[in-house]
Motif scaffolding. Structure first.
Motif, PDB file in Angstrom:
ATOM      1  N   GLU A  71      79.455 -47.623 -90.716  1.00 35.35           N
ATOM      2  CA  GLU A  71      78.902 -48.701 -91.529  1.00 35.35           C
ATOM      3  C   GLU A  71      77.764 -49.406 -90.806  1.00 35.35           C
ATOM      4  OE1 GLU A  71      80.466 -52.397 -94.255  1.00 35.35           O
ATOM      5  OE2 GLU A  71      81.885 -51.031 -93.323  1.00 35.35           O
ATOM      6  N   ALA A  72      76.670 -49.620 -91.532  1.00 37.15           N
ATOM      7  CA  ALA A  72      75.549 -50.387 -90.973  1.00 37.15           C
ATOM      8  C   ALA A  72      75.880 -51.871 -91.095  1.00 37.15           C
ATOM      9  CB  ALA A  72      74.266 -50.065 -91.725  1.00 37.15           C
ATOM     10  N   ASP A  73      76.084 -52.522 -89.949  1.00 33.16           N
ATOM     11  CA  ASP A  73      76.512 -53.929 -89.965  1.00 33.16           C
ATOM     12  C   ASP A  73      75.348 -54.906 -89.853  1.00 33.16           C
ATOM     13  OD1 ASP A  73      79.148 -53.744 -90.365  1.00 33.16           O
ATOM     14  OD2 ASP A  73      79.788 -54.448 -88.400  1.00 33.16           O
ATOM     15  N   GLU A  74      74.382 -54.534 -89.044  1.00 34.67           N
ATOM     16  CA  GLU A  74      73.287 -55.472 -88.745  1.00 34.67           C
ATOM     17  C   GLU A  74      72.001 -54.682 -88.536  1.00 34.67           C
ATOM     18  OE1 GLU A  74      72.294 -58.276 -85.027  1.00 34.67           O
ATOM     19  OE2 GLU A  74      74.412 -58.316 -85.627  1.00 34.67           O
ATOM     20  N   ILE A  75      70.898 -55.166 -89.110  1.00 32.12           N
ATOM     21  CA  ILE A  75      69.612 -54.472 -88.997  1.00 32.12           C
ATOM     22  C   ILE A  75      68.602 -55.408 -88.345  1.00 32.12           C
ATOM     23  CG2 ILE A  75      67.713 -53.417 -90.302  1.00 32.12           C
ATOM     24  CD1 ILE A  75      69.784 -52.865 -92.542  1.00 32.12           C
ATOM     25  N   ARG A  76      67.952 -54.913 -87.284  1.00 33.98           N
ATOM     26  CA  ARG A  76      66.853 -55.663 -86.665  1.00 33.98           C
ATOM     27  C   ARG A  76      65.630 -54.752 -86.621  1.00 33.98           C
ATOM     28  NH1 ARG A  76      70.745 -56.353 -82.841  1.00 33.98           N
ATOM     29  NH2 ARG A  76      69.518 -55.237 -81.264  1.00 33.98           N
ATOM     30  N   SER A  77      64.477 -55.290 -87.011  1.00 34.18           N
ATOM     31  CA  SER A  77      63.282 -54.450 -86.958  1.00 34.18           C
ATOM     32  C   SER A  77      62.134 -55.213 -86.314  1.00 34.18           C
ATOM     33  CB  SER A  77      62.882 -53.998 -88.371  1.00 34.18           C
ATOM     34  OG  SER A  77      62.292 -55.049 -89.092  1.00 34.18           O
ATOM     35  N   ARG A 133      57.774 -54.233 -84.740  1.00 30.26           N
ATOM     36  CA  ARG A 133      56.607 -53.394 -85.047  1.00 30.26           C
ATOM     37  C   ARG A 133      56.831 -51.919 -84.732  1.00 30.26           C
ATOM     38  NH1 ARG A 133      51.484 -55.591 -82.135  1.00 30.26           N
ATOM     39  NH2 ARG A 133      50.979 -53.383 -82.411  1.00 30.26           N
ATOM     40  N   ASP A 134      57.658 -51.635 -83.742  1.00 26.73           N
ATOM     41  CA  ASP A 134      57.766 -50.261 -83.252  1.00 26.73           C
ATOM     42  C   ASP A 134      59.025 -49.518 -83.660  1.00 26.73           C
ATOM     43  OD1 ASP A 134      55.335 -50.525 -81.821  1.00 26.73           O
ATOM     44  OD2 ASP A 134      56.413 -51.716 -80.322  1.00 26.73           O
ATOM     45  N   GLU A 135      60.107 -50.248 -83.971  1.00 29.20           N
ATOM     46  CA  GLU A 135      61.360 -49.539 -84.251  1.00 29.20           C
ATOM     47  C   GLU A 135      62.326 -50.423 -85.034  1.00 29.20           C
ATOM     48  OE1 GLU A 135      62.571 -48.561 -80.259  1.00 29.20           O
ATOM     49  OE2 GLU A 135      63.581 -50.486 -79.964  1.00 29.20           O
ATOM     50  N   VAL A 136      63.387 -49.777 -85.482  1.00 31.18           N
ATOM     51  CA  VAL A 136      64.465 -50.481 -86.190  1.00 31.18           C
ATOM     52  C   VAL A 136      65.761 -50.190 -85.443  1.00 31.18           C
ATOM     53  CG1 VAL A 136      65.637 -50.796 -88.403  1.00 31.18           C
ATOM     54  CG2 VAL A 136      63.269 -50.025 -88.380  1.00 31.18           C
ATOM     55  N   VAL A 137      66.550 -51.229 -85.207  1.00 30.91           N
ATOM     56  CA  VAL A 137      67.835 -51.042 -84.530  1.00 30.91           C
ATOM     57  C   VAL A 137      68.946 -51.424 -85.512  1.00 30.91           C
ATOM     58  CG1 VAL A 137      69.306 -51.722 -82.587  1.00 30.91           C
ATOM     59  CG2 VAL A 137      66.808 -51.565 -82.278  1.00 30.91           C
ATOM     60  N   VAL A 138      69.868 -50.491 -85.722  1.00 32.35           N
ATOM     61  CA  VAL A 138      71.003 -50.731 -86.623  1.00 32.35           C
ATOM     62  C   VAL A 138      72.275 -50.764 -85.794  1.00 32.35           C
ATOM     63  CG1 VAL A 138      72.352 -49.800 -88.541  1.00 32.35           C
ATOM     64  CG2 VAL A 138      69.855 -49.646 -88.585  1.00 32.35           C
ATOM     65  N   LYS A 139      72.970 -51.898 -85.877  1.00 29.94           N
ATOM     66  CA  LYS A 139      74.268 -52.022 -85.208  1.00 29.94           C
ATOM     67  C   LYS A 139      75.340 -51.568 -86.192  1.00 29.94           C
ATOM     68  CE  LYS A 139      77.174 -55.448 -82.873  1.00 29.94           C
ATOM     69  NZ  LYS A 139      78.343 -55.207 -83.742  1.00 29.94           N
ATOM     70  N   THR A 140      76.216 -50.692 -85.753  1.00 30.92           N
ATOM     71  CA  THR A 140      77.240 -50.168 -86.659  1.00 30.92           C
ATOM     72  C   THR A 140      78.571 -50.871 -86.448  1.00 30.92           C
ATOM     73  OG1 THR A 140      78.064 -48.416 -85.188  1.00 30.92           O
ATOM     74  CG2 THR A 140      76.118 -47.908 -86.532  1.00 30.92           C
ATOM     75  N   GLY A 141      79.429 -50.757 -87.460  1.00 29.81           N
ATOM     76  CA  GLY A 141      80.729 -51.418 -87.420  1.00 29.81           C
ATOM     77  C   GLY A 141      81.579 -50.982 -86.240  1.00 29.81           C
ATOM     78  N   GLY A 142      81.430 -49.731 -85.824  1.00 32.59           N
ATOM     79  CA  GLY A 142      82.224 -49.217 -84.713  1.00 32.59           C
ATOM     80  C   GLY A 142      81.721 -49.630 -83.352  1.00 32.59           C
ATOM     81  N   GLY A 143      80.535 -50.230 -83.276  1.00 28.97           N
ATOM     82  CA  GLY A 143      79.997 -50.660 -81.993  1.00 28.97           C
ATOM     83  C   GLY A 143      78.678 -50.021 -81.606  1.00 28.97           C
ATOM     84  N   PRO A 144      78.558 -48.666 -81.656  1.00 33.03           N
ATOM     85  CA  PRO A 144      77.305 -48.043 -81.233  1.00 33.03           C
ATOM     86  C   PRO A 144      76.109 -48.494 -82.075  1.00 33.03           C
ATOM     87  CG  PRO A 144      79.027 -46.384 -81.421  1.00 33.03           C
ATOM     88  CD  PRO A 144      79.571 -47.652 -82.000  1.00 33.03           C
TER      89      PRO A 144
END
Length: 405
Positions: free
Chosen positions: A210-216, A218-229
């Motif tokens: 599950e995608a829990d949190e999205i941060r973006s 200029r260069d990339e997008v970081v998705v924090k998942t429910g399981g941790g990674p």
């Protein structure tokens, strides 16, 4: 995720047919990807296939797993004919944009058909005529106007009078528009085939994630998942149906519930040409056959309130659909062998929003699929793939999210 709901209930007919298994892995550590696709339904599968074919490194995640969302609820009439008649869309968007939307929709169905053939996906694809029947939305005179408007736009359409409709198709309605080159298919088999094609091009599939949190930035997008990674990607594509993340801007968007039934197998040659049938009515009816001669009938749409209310109506709506089906095609055995319900998003114009989100150029989304969900998903896969390749799609402005989002 802001909206997490049951996307469907009941027993869709597609569970009577086996779709190929789609293998997924477990996400146990932080990973990087060129493109991350969230959602492994039919939209995510089209997206993954298009991006992998274009040579991108693709990762897909889904909070349930492949094919487990609303994909099974679709009746899979894949039409270029939009829910919003051309003459009505022209009143909302202007004639030029309405014609562009219809033409792009027709191209999308042609392209999808070609891609399925290219990959050799066995999904019971049938290329069928379609009959758009006069109803409370368009009376015969308006249906004739609609037919003229389509032909003026270069989209073939034949207006049928009551007599011509009865003589050719045995259907008693005041009038209809006959069209060609729409398709019907098995949505689960198509989704599995497209995901397996992407896997064959080195796409990595992880579920349940599950995608829990999205941060973006200029260069990339970081998705924090429910399981941790976390998953770090150059681009993120949200193909989550109507389970929207709060990063997607508020638009004129509503959720609609729909119901469907499928009959037992009927005698061969159910009606001439096994034409797709749908009504210019509110709420409208849509009818198709399956490869093994069942009849699928859907409609009775109403605004979504909650799952309990929607699910409680399955029996009543099934009875109503069977009765409508019997009135239109009296020779059928209309008793439902399968009954189900699903919910989908739609917009006031009936057109989807597709593309990069305002202020988040690396996050792409598809929203407001409406009744032409599979056709719009094909358009989205073409447009988003082009955008990630740095190419300008000629119809970007037609489907773009509002800039003030």
């Amino acid at each position: 995720m802001v909206r997490k709901l049951d996307l469907r209930s009941g027993r869709p007919v597609w569970f009577a047919y086996r779709a190929p298994p789609v293998p997924t892995g477990k996400l146990t550590r932080d990973i990087r990807a060129e493109v991350l696709v969230v959602g492994m339904g039919i939209s995510g599968a089209m997206m993954a296939d298009a991006l992998a074919r274009a040579g991108h490194g693709v990762v897909c995640i889904d909070r349930r797993g492949p094919l487990l969302g609303s994909t099974s609820a679709t009746t899979a009439l894949v039409q270029f004919e939009l829910d919003q008649p051309l003459i009505k869309l022209a009143a909302i968007k202007g004639k030029i944009d309405a014609v562009r939307a219809w033409r792009r929709s027709r191209l999308a169905v042609v392209n999808l058909r070609g891609r399925i053939a290219e990959l050799g996906i066995t999904c019971n694809l049938a290329r069928l005529p379609s009959l758009y029947l006069a109803g409370n939305l368009l009376a015969p005179a308006q249906l004739r106007d609609e037919s003229d408007a389509r032909r003026q736009a270069g989209i073939a359409a034949t207006y049928l009078t009551r007599r011509a409709l009865s003589d050719s198709f045995g259907i008693d309605r005041a009038a209809a528009i006959l069209s060609h080159d729409n398709i019907a298919l098995d949505p689960r088999k198509l989704t599995a085939g497209l995901l397996l094609s992407a896997v064959g091009r080195k796409a990595r599939l992880y579920a349940p994630v599950e995608a829990d949190e999205i941060r973006s930035d200029r260069d990339e997008v970081v998705v924090k998942t429910g399981g941790g990674p976390t998953i770090t990607a150059r681009h993120l594509v949200l193909a989550t149906g109507y389970e929207l993340t709060d990063i997607i801007p508020a638009t004129a968007h509503s959720i609609v519930s729909t119901w469907a039934i499928a009959t037992a197998r009927q005698p061969k040659d159910i009606w001439p040409g096994a034409a797709l049938l749908w009504e210019a009515s509110e709420p409208y009816l849509y009818i198709r056959t399956t490869a093994d001669d069942r009849v699928i009938c859907g409609g009775e749409d109403e605004d979504f309130t909650d799952e309990e209310h929607r699910d409680a109506l399955i029996a009543e709506k099934s009875k109503r659909l069977a009765a409508k089906l019997g009135r239109l095609l009296p020779k059928l055995d209309t008793r439902p062998e399968f009954s189900w319900t699903g919910s989908f998003g739609t917009t006031t114009s009936g057109l989807p929003y597709i593309g990069a989100l305002p202020r988040h150029p690396r996050i792409h989304a598809v929203m407001g699929y409406g009744g032409n969900g599979i056709t719009f998903s094909q358009i989205a896969s073409e447009m988003v793939s082009s955008a990630i390749d740095g190419l300008e799609d000629v119809d970007t402005d037609l489907f773009a999210f509002p800039a003030h989002g």
